[in-house]
Design a protein around this motif. Structure first.
Motif, PDB file in Angstrom:
ATOM      1  N   SER A  37      46.507   3.664  18.514  1.00 40.46           N
ATOM      2  CA  SER A  37      45.328   2.995  17.967  1.00 40.46           C
ATOM      3  C   SER A  37      45.378   2.883  16.454  1.00 40.46           C
ATOM      4  CB  SER A  37      44.063   3.753  18.386  1.00 40.46           C
ATOM      5  OG  SER A  37      43.949   4.989  17.696  1.00 40.46           O
ATOM      6  N   LEU A  38      46.261   3.647  15.825  1.00 44.66           N
ATOM      7  CA  LEU A  38      46.419   3.598  14.367  1.00 44.66           C
ATOM      8  C   LEU A  38      47.530   2.641  13.939  1.00 44.66           C
ATOM      9  CD1 LEU A  38      46.033   7.407  13.587  1.00 44.66           C
ATOM     10  CD2 LEU A  38      44.294   5.614  13.419  1.00 44.66           C
ATOM     11  N   MET A  39      48.093   1.916  14.893  1.00 45.88           N
ATOM     12  CA  MET A  39      49.110   0.915  14.575  1.00 45.88           C
ATOM     13  C   MET A  39      48.459  -0.443  14.374  1.00 45.88           C
ATOM     14  SD  MET A  39      52.064   1.775  17.394  1.00 45.88           S
ATOM     15  CE  MET A  39      52.779   3.418  17.546  1.00 45.88           C
ATOM     16  N   GLY A  41      48.386  -4.544  15.015  1.00 44.74           N
ATOM     17  CA  GLY A  41      48.566  -5.297  16.239  1.00 44.74           C
ATOM     18  C   GLY A  41      49.989  -5.762  16.453  1.00 44.74           C
ATOM     19  N   PHE A  42      50.662  -6.196  15.398  1.00 48.31           N
ATOM     20  CA  PHE A  42      52.026  -6.710  15.568  1.00 48.31           C
ATOM     21  C   PHE A  42      52.980  -5.589  15.952  1.00 48.31           C
ATOM     22  CE2 PHE A  42      52.280  -5.234  11.180  1.00 48.31           C
ATOM     23  CZ  PHE A  42      53.565  -4.724  11.089  1.00 48.31           C
ATOM     24  N   GLU A  43      52.697  -4.345  15.491  1.00 47.79           N
ATOM     25  CA  GLU A  43      53.570  -3.226  15.845  1.00 47.79           C
ATOM     26  C   GLU A  43      53.375  -2.842  17.312  1.00 47.79           C
ATOM     27  OE1 GLU A  43      54.598   1.350  14.412  1.00 47.79           O
ATOM     28  OE2 GLU A  43      53.185   0.121  13.266  1.00 47.79           O
ATOM     29  N   VAL A  44      52.151  -2.859  17.774  1.00 47.95           N
ATOM     30  CA  VAL A  44      51.882  -2.575  19.186  1.00 47.95           C
ATOM     31  C   VAL A  44      52.546  -3.626  20.070  1.00 47.95           C
ATOM     32  CG1 VAL A  44      50.088  -2.350  20.932  1.00 47.95           C
ATOM     33  CG2 VAL A  44      49.704  -1.432  18.638  1.00 47.95           C
ATOM     34  N   ARG A  45      52.414  -4.885  19.674  1.00 44.69           N
ATOM     35  CA  ARG A  45      53.019  -5.975  20.445  1.00 44.69           C
ATOM     36  C   ARG A  45      54.541  -5.832  20.474  1.00 44.69           C
ATOM     37  NH1 ARG A  45      50.966  -9.474  17.815  1.00 44.69           N
ATOM     38  NH2 ARG A  45      49.143  -9.962  19.107  1.00 44.69           N
ATOM     39  N   SER A  46      55.108  -5.454  19.357  1.00 46.50           N
ATOM     40  CA  SER A  46      56.555  -5.305  19.272  1.00 46.50           C
ATOM     41  C   SER A  46      57.056  -4.201  20.197  1.00 46.50           C
ATOM     42  CB  SER A  46      56.957  -5.002  17.829  1.00 46.50           C
ATOM     43  OG  SER A  46      58.329  -4.710  17.736  1.00 46.50           O
ATOM     44  N   ARG A  47      56.263  -3.145  20.352  1.00 50.06           N
ATOM     45  CA  ARG A  47      56.703  -1.997  21.138  1.00 50.06           C
ATOM     46  C   ARG A  47      56.456  -2.147  22.630  1.00 50.06           C
ATOM     47  NH1 ARG A  47      56.081   3.544  17.844  1.00 50.06           N
ATOM     48  NH2 ARG A  47      56.485   2.792  15.754  1.00 50.06           N
ATOM     49  N   PHE A  48      55.377  -2.828  23.011  1.00 49.73           N
ATOM     50  CA  PHE A  48      54.944  -2.797  24.406  1.00 49.73           C
ATOM     51  C   PHE A  48      55.015  -4.131  25.135  1.00 49.73           C
ATOM     52  CE2 PHE A  48      52.817   0.809  22.396  1.00 49.73           C
ATOM     53  CZ  PHE A  48      53.146   1.822  23.272  1.00 49.73           C
ATOM     54  N   THR A  49      55.213  -5.228  24.435  1.00 52.07           N
ATOM     55  CA  THR A  49      55.270  -6.501  25.135  1.00 52.07           C
ATOM     56  C   THR A  49      56.552  -6.628  25.947  1.00 52.07           C
ATOM     57  OG1 THR A  49      55.137  -8.897  24.869  1.00 52.07           O
ATOM     58  CG2 THR A  49      56.384  -7.699  23.215  1.00 52.07           C
ATOM     59  N   ARG A  71      59.335   1.704  22.786  1.00 50.29           N
ATOM     60  CA  ARG A  71      59.601   2.764  21.808  1.00 50.29           C
ATOM     61  C   ARG A  71      58.368   3.651  21.673  1.00 50.29           C
ATOM     62  NH1 ARG A  71      60.296   1.500  16.647  1.00 50.29           N
ATOM     63  NH2 ARG A  71      59.244  -0.521  16.790  1.00 50.29           N
ATOM     64  N   MET A  72      58.495   4.896  22.084  1.00 58.02           N
ATOM     65  CA  MET A  72      57.418   5.869  21.945  1.00 58.02           C
ATOM     66  C   MET A  72      57.739   6.781  20.761  1.00 58.02           C
ATOM     67  SD  MET A  72      55.061   5.498  24.279  1.00 58.02           S
ATOM     68  CE  MET A  72      54.814   4.736  25.888  1.00 58.02           C
ATOM     69  N   THR A  73      56.884   6.767  19.763  1.00 62.66           N
ATOM     70  CA  THR A  73      57.078   7.622  18.591  1.00 62.66           C
ATOM     71  C   THR A  73      55.815   8.431  18.343  1.00 62.66           C
ATOM     72  OG1 THR A  73      56.322   5.892  17.075  1.00 62.66           O
ATOM     73  CG2 THR A  73      58.684   6.011  17.529  1.00 62.66           C
ATOM     74  N   LEU A  74      55.937   9.483  17.570  1.00 64.05           N
ATOM     75  CA  LEU A  74      54.799  10.352  17.271  1.00 64.05           C
ATOM     76  C   LEU A  74      54.001   9.876  16.074  1.00 64.05           C
ATOM     77  CD1 LEU A  74      56.411  13.859  17.881  1.00 64.05           C
ATOM     78  CD2 LEU A  74      55.058  12.463  19.445  1.00 64.05           C
ATOM     79  N   SER A  75      54.433   8.783  15.470  1.00 65.08           N
ATOM     80  CA  SER A  75      53.686   8.256  14.326  1.00 65.08           C
ATOM     81  C   SER A  75      53.955   6.763  14.205  1.00 65.08           C
ATOM     82  CB  SER A  75      54.104   8.960  13.033  1.00 65.08           C
ATOM     83  OG  SER A  75      55.475   8.728  12.752  1.00 65.08           O
ATOM     84  N   PRO A  76      52.953   6.011  13.771  1.00 66.97           N
ATOM     85  CA  PRO A  76      53.161   4.568  13.580  1.00 66.97           C
ATOM     86  C   PRO A  76      53.996   4.298  12.332  1.00 66.97           C
ATOM     87  CG  PRO A  76      50.961   5.194  12.886  1.00 66.97           C
ATOM     88  CD  PRO A  76      51.577   6.424  13.485  1.00 66.97           C
ATOM     89  N   ASP A  77      54.634   3.153  12.303  1.00 70.12           N
ATOM     90  CA  ASP A  77      55.376   2.779  11.102  1.00 70.12           C
ATOM     91  C   ASP A  77      54.429   2.524   9.938  1.00 70.12           C
ATOM     92  OD1 ASP A  77      57.678   2.956  12.571  1.00 70.12           O
ATOM     93  OD2 ASP A  77      57.749   0.818  13.053  1.00 70.12           O
ATOM     94  N   TYR A  78      53.289   1.944  10.231  1.00 69.10           N
ATOM     95  CA  TYR A  78      52.279   1.667   9.208  1.00 69.10           C
ATOM     96  C   TYR A  78      50.920   2.104   9.748  1.00 69.10           C
ATOM     97  CZ  TYR A  78      56.044  -1.418   7.700  1.00 69.10           C
ATOM     98  OH  TYR A  78      57.256  -1.917   7.331  1.00 69.10           O
ATOM     99  N   VAL A  79      50.348   3.140   9.169  1.00 77.68           N
ATOM    100  CA  VAL A  79      49.035   3.626   9.598  1.00 77.68           C
ATOM    101  C   VAL A  79      47.971   2.624   9.175  1.00 77.68           C
ATOM    102  CG1 VAL A  79      47.335   5.474   9.402  1.00 77.68           C
ATOM    103  CG2 VAL A  79      49.779   6.012   9.446  1.00 77.68           C
ATOM    104  N   SER A  80      47.134   2.245  10.136  1.00 75.38           N
ATOM    105  CA  SER A  80      46.118   1.237   9.849  1.00 75.38           C
ATOM    106  C   SER A  80      44.909   1.447  10.750  1.00 75.38           C
ATOM    107  CB  SER A  80      46.691  -0.173  10.075  1.00 75.38           C
ATOM    108  OG  SER A  80      45.678  -1.149   9.994  1.00 75.38           O
ATOM    109  N   ALA A  81      43.732   1.151  10.213  1.00 78.60           N
ATOM    110  CA  ALA A  81      42.491   1.179  10.986  1.00 78.60           C
ATOM    111  C   ALA A  81      42.078  -0.226  11.399  1.00 78.60           C
ATOM    112  CB  ALA A  81      41.378   1.846  10.190  1.00 78.60           C
TER     113      ALA A  81
END
Length: 296
Positions: A37-39, A41-49, A71-81
């Motif tokens: 949820s801290l990623m 939208g484009f990062e979520v799409r890149s990982r799960f689409t 790709r499951m990681t313990l932290s987002p590449d860019y933290v965002s709200a």
């Protein structure tokens, strides 16, 4: 003696370890949801689409593009709200949350209003066929929900309340679990309180309001918490009675956000918050109520 102590400590350590592993397994999906949820939208799409994008493309032998691995990681590449900011501007989501509240809160209040006096009547009043009726309560409580949905659907259609929230709320008011739980609690109370009140001239209503209800606070709080969580997460009844998106609760509406990578994880996190706050606030009452009533 020393060997027995060592064995006991070793067994305790093993149990704690396996309990911690089990707890971590249960918490892992929640942790992943919060992190995602801290990623953006484009990062979520890149990982799960399932689509091959420039950001997630994977080549076989550096020639043939293939679908990427999640790709499951313990932290987002860019933290965002950004997901949360977009979520609060999503009118349909907020409307679905309001629908969930309009189901859960009346269900809690109504079941308490009915269950408290009903449990008192079953336990302390003498009337004909009381135990037979209570047995019927237990039988209904043990029935699978799909069995009960059929008559509820027929009755809702007869009264013309299908496709509306009352079709879910009204059966919740008369659910037998609340009466069963509170009566089990009343069995632990000494009858001397009631006998003393009757000697002082108190009527049944006065006894219920001034003596029994204050003593039932742990069980009432436990019941309120269980009913709230149950109807906050309502799915089956909502799918059967409501097909109009405008009136669907959040528990059903979330399935429509599966492909919306801009808010899906933030929506899931925000959906968990009310039930989590209710549990944290009423945890002590829930534990006390369950312990006294003997329920597991």
């Amino acid at each position: 003696m020393m060997n027995a102590t060592i064995k006991k400590r070793l067994l305790t350590a093993i149990l704690i370890f396996f309990t911690a592993v089990l707890a971590a397994g249960f918490m892992l999906p929640v942790f992943i949801t919060v992190i995602n949820s801290l990623m953006k939208g484009f990062e979520v799409r890149s990982r799960f689409t399932m689509n091959i994008l420039p950001s997630n493309i994977f080549y076989v032998l550096d020639v043939f593009p293939q679908i990427h691995y999640v790709r499951m990681t313990l932290s987002p590449d860019y933290v965002s709200a950004g997901q949360y900011a977009a979520l609060f501007r999503y009118a349909e989501y907020m409307n679905a949350m309001l629908n969930s509240l309009l189901i859960a809160l009346p269900a809690v209040l109504g079941q308490l209003v009915i269950s408290v006096p009903a449990a008192y009547a079953f336990e302390f009043l003498k009337w004909r066929n009381k135990e037979k009726l209570f047995f019927a309560y237990i039988v209904i409580m043990l029935m699978p929900l799909p069995v009960l949905l059929v008559p509820q659907f027929v009755i809702a259609g007869f009264f013309g309340i299908s496709e509306s929230l009352p079709a879910i709320i009204l059966p919740a008011l008369f659910a037998p679990f609340g009466v069963f739980l509170l009566r089990q609690y009343l069995k632990t109370l000494p009858v001397e309180f009631i006998e003393a009140a009757k000697i002082d001239g108190a009527g049944q209503f006065r006894i219920l309001v001034s003596i029994i209800t204050p003593l039932m606070k742990p069980a009432i709080a436990a019941l309120a918490l269980l009913v709230f969580i149950d109807y906050w997460n309502v799915v089956d009844q909502a799918l059967v009675f409501i097909t109009d998106i405008e009136w669907q609760p959040l528990s059903v509406y979330l399935t429509r956000l599966t492909g919306n990578f801009n808010i899906i994880f933030a929506a899931s996190v925000f959906y968990m918050i009310p039930a989590l706050l209710a549990f944290l606030h009423g945890q002590e009452h829930l534990t006390a109520g369950m312990k006294i009533t003997g329920l597991k």
